[in-house]
Every structure is written in structure tokens, then in C-alpha cells.
Motif scaffolding. Structure first.
Motif, PDB file in Angstrom:
ATOM      1  N   LEU A  60       0.830  -1.203   0.000  1.00 56.43           N
ATOM      2  CA  LEU A  60       0.000   0.000   0.000  1.00 56.43           C
ATOM      3  C   LEU A  60       0.868   1.258   0.000  1.00 56.43           C
ATOM      4  N   ALA A  61       1.896   1.279   0.836  1.00 62.05           N
ATOM      5  CA  ALA A  61       2.803   2.434   0.875  1.00 62.05           C
ATOM      6  C   ALA A  61       3.502   2.621  -0.472  1.00 62.05           C
ATOM      7  N   THR A  62       3.880   1.521  -1.099  1.00 64.91           N
ATOM      8  CA  THR A  62       4.527   1.602  -2.408  1.00 64.91           C
ATOM      9  C   THR A  62       3.551   2.158  -3.438  1.00 64.91           C
ATOM     10  N   LEU A  63       2.332   1.655  -3.419  1.00 70.31           N
ATOM     11  CA  LEU A  63       1.316   2.130  -4.354  1.00 70.31           C
ATOM     12  C   LEU A  63       1.091   3.631  -4.186  1.00 70.31           C
ATOM     13  N   VAL A  64       0.971   4.089  -2.955  1.00 70.58           N
ATOM     14  CA  VAL A  64       0.755   5.516  -2.690  1.00 70.58           C
ATOM     15  C   VAL A  64       1.958   6.340  -3.146  1.00 70.58           C
ATOM     16  N   SER A  65       3.160   5.858  -2.846  1.00 68.87           N
ATOM     17  CA  SER A  65       4.354   6.612  -3.262  1.00 68.87           C
ATOM     18  C   SER A  65       4.507   6.616  -4.782  1.00 68.87           C
ATOM     19  N   PHE A  66       4.134   5.518  -5.435  1.00 67.69           N
ATOM     20  CA  PHE A  66       4.170   5.473  -6.899  1.00 67.69           C
ATOM     21  C   PHE A  66       3.143   6.444  -7.484  1.00 67.69           C
ATOM     22  N   ALA A  67       1.970   6.546  -6.865  1.00 65.81           N
ATOM     23  CA  ALA A  67       0.905   7.424  -7.380  1.00 65.81           C
ATOM     24  C   ALA A  67       1.352   8.876  -7.422  1.00 65.81           C
ATOM     25  N   ARG A  68       2.230   9.263  -6.517  1.00 64.61           N
ATOM     26  CA  ARG A  68       2.728  10.642  -6.502  1.00 64.61           C
ATOM     27  C   ARG A  68       3.669  10.917  -7.681  1.00 64.61           C
ATOM     28  N   ILE A  69       4.173   9.861  -8.282  1.00 64.40           N
ATOM     29  CA  ILE A  69       5.151   9.991  -9.363  1.00 64.40           C
ATOM     30  C   ILE A  69       4.552   9.595 -10.711  1.00 64.40           C
ATOM     31  N   ASP A  70       3.791   8.509 -10.730  1.00 67.89           N
ATOM     32  CA  ASP A  70       3.247   7.980 -11.978  1.00 67.89           C
ATOM     33  C   ASP A  70       1.973   7.198 -11.647  1.00 67.89           C
ATOM     34  N   ARG A  71       0.846   7.748 -12.001  1.00 63.42           N
ATOM     35  CA  ARG A  71      -0.440   7.117 -11.654  1.00 63.42           C
ATOM     36  C   ARG A  71      -0.607   5.752 -12.323  1.00 63.42           C
ATOM     37  N   THR A  72      -0.079   5.596 -13.515  1.00 64.63           N
ATOM     38  CA  THR A  72      -0.172   4.290 -14.179  1.00 64.63           C
ATOM     39  C   THR A  72       0.616   3.247 -13.405  1.00 64.63           C
ATOM     40  N   ALA A  73       1.784   3.622 -12.909  1.00 66.11           N
ATOM     41  CA  ALA A  73       2.585   2.688 -12.101  1.00 66.11           C
ATOM     42  C   ALA A  73       1.809   2.256 -10.868  1.00 66.11           C
ATOM     43  N   ALA A  74       1.139   3.199 -10.232  1.00 65.24           N
ATOM     44  CA  ALA A  74       0.332   2.859  -9.057  1.00 65.24           C
ATOM     45  C   ALA A  74      -0.805   1.916  -9.446  1.00 65.24           C
ATOM     46  N   ALA A  75      -1.454   2.193 -10.560  1.00 61.92           N
ATOM     47  CA  ALA A  75      -2.559   1.344 -11.013  1.00 61.92           C
ATOM     48  C   ALA A  75      -2.069  -0.075 -11.313  1.00 61.92           C
ATOM     49  N   LEU A  76      -0.846  -0.200 -11.792  1.00 63.37           N
ATOM     50  CA  LEU A  76      -0.295  -1.528 -12.077  1.00 63.37           C
ATOM     51  C   LEU A  76      -0.101  -2.350 -10.797  1.00 63.37           C
ATOM     52  N   LEU A  77       0.045  -1.680  -9.658  1.00 67.63           N
ATOM     53  CA  LEU A  77       0.201  -2.386  -8.383  1.00 67.63           C
ATOM     54  C   LEU A  77      -1.128  -2.756  -7.733  1.00 67.63           C
ATOM     55  N   ALA A  78      -2.229  -2.175  -8.211  1.00 65.77           N
ATOM     56  CA  ALA A  78      -3.536  -2.452  -7.599  1.00 65.77           C
ATOM     57  C   ALA A  78      -3.906  -3.943  -7.629  1.00 65.77           C
ATOM     58  N   PRO A  79      -3.716  -4.660  -8.739  1.00 63.58           N
ATOM     59  CA  PRO A  79      -4.042  -6.096  -8.702  1.00 63.58           C
ATOM     60  C   PRO A  79      -3.201  -6.870  -7.695  1.00 63.58           C
ATOM     61  N   TYR A  80      -1.968  -6.464  -7.520  1.00 56.92           N
ATOM     62  CA  TYR A  80      -1.077  -7.091  -6.536  1.00 56.92           C
ATOM     63  C   TYR A  80      -1.626  -6.890  -5.129  1.00 56.92           C
ATOM     64  N   LEU A  81      -2.029  -5.670  -4.816  1.00 50.35           N
ATOM     65  CA  LEU A  81      -2.596  -5.396  -3.495  1.00 50.35           C
ATOM     66  C   LEU A  81      -3.874  -6.206  -3.281  1.00 50.35           C
ATOM     67  N   LEU A  82      -4.708  -6.294  -4.299  1.00 52.41           N
ATOM     68  CA  LEU A  82      -5.936  -7.078  -4.181  1.00 52.41           C
ATOM     69  C   LEU A  82      -5.635  -8.564  -3.988  1.00 52.41           C
TER      70      LEU A  82
END
Length: 164
Positions: free
Chosen positions: A126-148
């Protein structure tokens, strides 16, 4: 978007992230594969446990998404360097915890301890996803299935620890 890195450097970066995730997958597999048909097969599991054949394709896709997400953040030279380094360090740490979970659950056969570690892993994803979202929203979205998936895996791990 990609800053001043050459196409060759970007390709090398992508290969590097793919290799890192493949290394984590291989490390976890060393503990997992020998124990699937023996120890894991003998555990009591909830009825919503997926078939064993599903785990390989699911994790292959998730590792691919993790690698591409990290690569997208790495190549964002226009982002704050400190934020980028911090986000990638968070990504690396969660990758290490990912591999460690396999050793705790399968290698050492400690589902309860693996569950505690998985909670830490979930928070770090979750922390990685949030930190990625601040830099690249697509990168954060790519981590969403992993978190799920890790959310689901966590409930499965918890249920197995409870049942055994």
C-alpha cells in the motif's frame, strides 16, 4: 516523460526490473514448490481456496506488473529524485518481504508467522502504491491487482493458520 535516458538505457532498466522480480519469484519458489504436494496438500483449507494451478499464472502476471510499475517510476527523471528513490526503496523492500513470505509459509511451515509477515507486506505494498501514485499514476494502477491479490492471499493465509 522518460527524461533523457536513451532507449537502450530504458530497455536495460526494464530488463533489470524484470530480473529483480524474477529473482524474487525464483527465491520464493525454492521454498514453495517442494512443499506443495506434501506439506501444503495435507493442510486443512477453506472451501474458497483456489486450485494450485492458478497460483503460477497469477503470480507471473503480478510480478510482471510489479516490474513494469517500478520501471515506470525509475524512468521518471522529471520527478523529485528523493521521492523516486524512496518509492523504489519501498518497492524493493516489499519485493524482499514477498520472497520471505514463501519461506515462512512453505519453507519453515509457519502459517501463523507468515500471516503476521503478510500483514507487513500488505502495508508496504500500500505504501509503495501511494508513493508510486505521486510519481506515476499508471505505475500505481499496475500495483492495484497485486494489493488485491495479497488481500485475498492474506485472508487465505489467516484461514489456513486458524484451521491448522
Amino acid at each position: 516523460m522518460a527524461g533523457k535516458r536513451s532507449v537502450a538505457a530504458q530497455a536495460a532498466g526494464l530488463v533489470g526490473f524484470l530480473m529483480l522480480t524474477a529473482g524474487a519469484a525464483a527465491l520464493g519458489s525454492w521454498a514453495t514448490i517442494p512443499n506443495i504436494d506434501s506439506w501444503y496438500a495435507g493442510l486443512r483449507k477453506p472451501p474458497w481456496t483456489p486450485p494450485n494451478w492458478l497460483f503460477g499464472p497469477a503470480w507471473t502476471l503480478l510480478y510482471l506488473l510489479m516490474a513494469v510499475a517500478a520501471w515506470r517510476v525509475w524512468r521518471r527523471l522529471d520527478a523529485d529524485p528523493t521521492a523516486r528513490k524512496s518509492a523504489l526503496a519501498c518497492w524493493g523492500f516489499q519485493l524482499a518481504l514477498n520472497a520471505a513470505w514463501s519461506w515462512l509459509f512453505f519453507g519453515f511451515q509457519k502459517p501463523g508467522l507468515a500471516f503476521v509477515e503478510l500483514v507487513s507486506l500488505w502495508l508496504l505494498i500500500l505504501a509503495t502504491l501511494v508513493s508510486f501514485a505521486r510519481i506515476d499514476r499508471t505505475a500505481a494502477a499496475l500495483l492495484a491487482p497485486y494489493l488485491l491479490w495479497v488481500t485475498y492471499a492474506g485472508t487465505l493465509n489467516g484461514a489456513i493458520a486458524w484451521l491448522n
